[in-house]
Design a protein around this motif. Structure first.
Motif, PDB file in Angstrom:
ATOM      1  N   GLY A  45       0.811  -1.222   0.000  1.00  0.00           N
ATOM      2  CA  GLY A  45       0.000   0.000   0.000  1.00  0.00           C
ATOM      3  C   GLY A  45       0.835   1.258   0.000  1.00  0.00           C
ATOM      4  O   GLY A  45       0.342   2.326   0.355  1.00  0.00           O
ATOM      5  N   LEU A  62      -9.552   7.506   1.583  1.00  0.00           N
ATOM      6  CA  LEU A  62      -8.445   6.677   1.112  1.00  0.00           C
ATOM      7  C   LEU A  62      -7.866   5.824   2.236  1.00  0.00           C
ATOM      8  O   LEU A  62      -7.500   4.664   2.026  1.00  0.00           O
ATOM      9  CB  LEU A  62      -7.350   7.545   0.490  1.00  0.00           C
ATOM     10  N   GLN A  70      -0.623   3.967  -2.233  1.00  0.00           N
ATOM     11  CA  GLN A  70      -1.785   4.643  -1.655  1.00  0.00           C
ATOM     12  C   GLN A  70      -1.370   5.574  -0.519  1.00  0.00           C
ATOM     13  O   GLN A  70      -1.951   6.640  -0.347  1.00  0.00           O
ATOM     14  CB  GLN A  70      -2.797   3.620  -1.157  1.00  0.00           C
ATOM     15  N   LEU A 105      -7.760   1.786   2.391  1.00  0.00           N
ATOM     16  CA  LEU A 105      -6.498   1.074   2.577  1.00  0.00           C
ATOM     17  C   LEU A 105      -6.598   0.087   3.734  1.00  0.00           C
ATOM     18  O   LEU A 105      -6.083  -1.025   3.639  1.00  0.00           O
ATOM     19  CB  LEU A 105      -5.379   2.083   2.833  1.00  0.00           C
TER      20      LEU A 105
END
Length: 83
Positions: A9, A76, A12, A80
């Motif tokens: 991740g 976001l 992100q 995640l």
């Protein structure tokens, strides 16, 4: 090759950090500039100068940018965590 489904991740997190940076530069710093009257931070209010707002109305664009950045970062981050 790394499996996209098992990624850490990092991409992100980078996007979340960029959104936070935009919120700080074009949200928080213009508000401080208007409150404290610093001329040094004039580059942060350049996107809003064409509106020619005066008084309390000049706080609206930076506050809107800040609120949108907080909402996008929250969304976001939740996405995640879910993945």
């Amino acid at each position: 090759m790394a499996d996209p489904q098992q990624s850490s991740g990092a991409g992100q997190r980078f996007v979340i950090n960029v959104v936070g940076l935009v919120g700080l530069v074009f949200g928080v710093i213009p508000i401080l500039r208007y409150l404290l009257g610093f001329d040094f931070f004039g580059f942060t209010t350049a996107p809003y100068d064409w509106l020619r707002l005066e008084g309390a109305a000049r706080f609206l664009p930076p506050v809107l940018v800040l609120v949108v950045c907080i909402a996008v970062s929250y969304w976001l981050e939740r996405r995640l965590q879910r993945d």
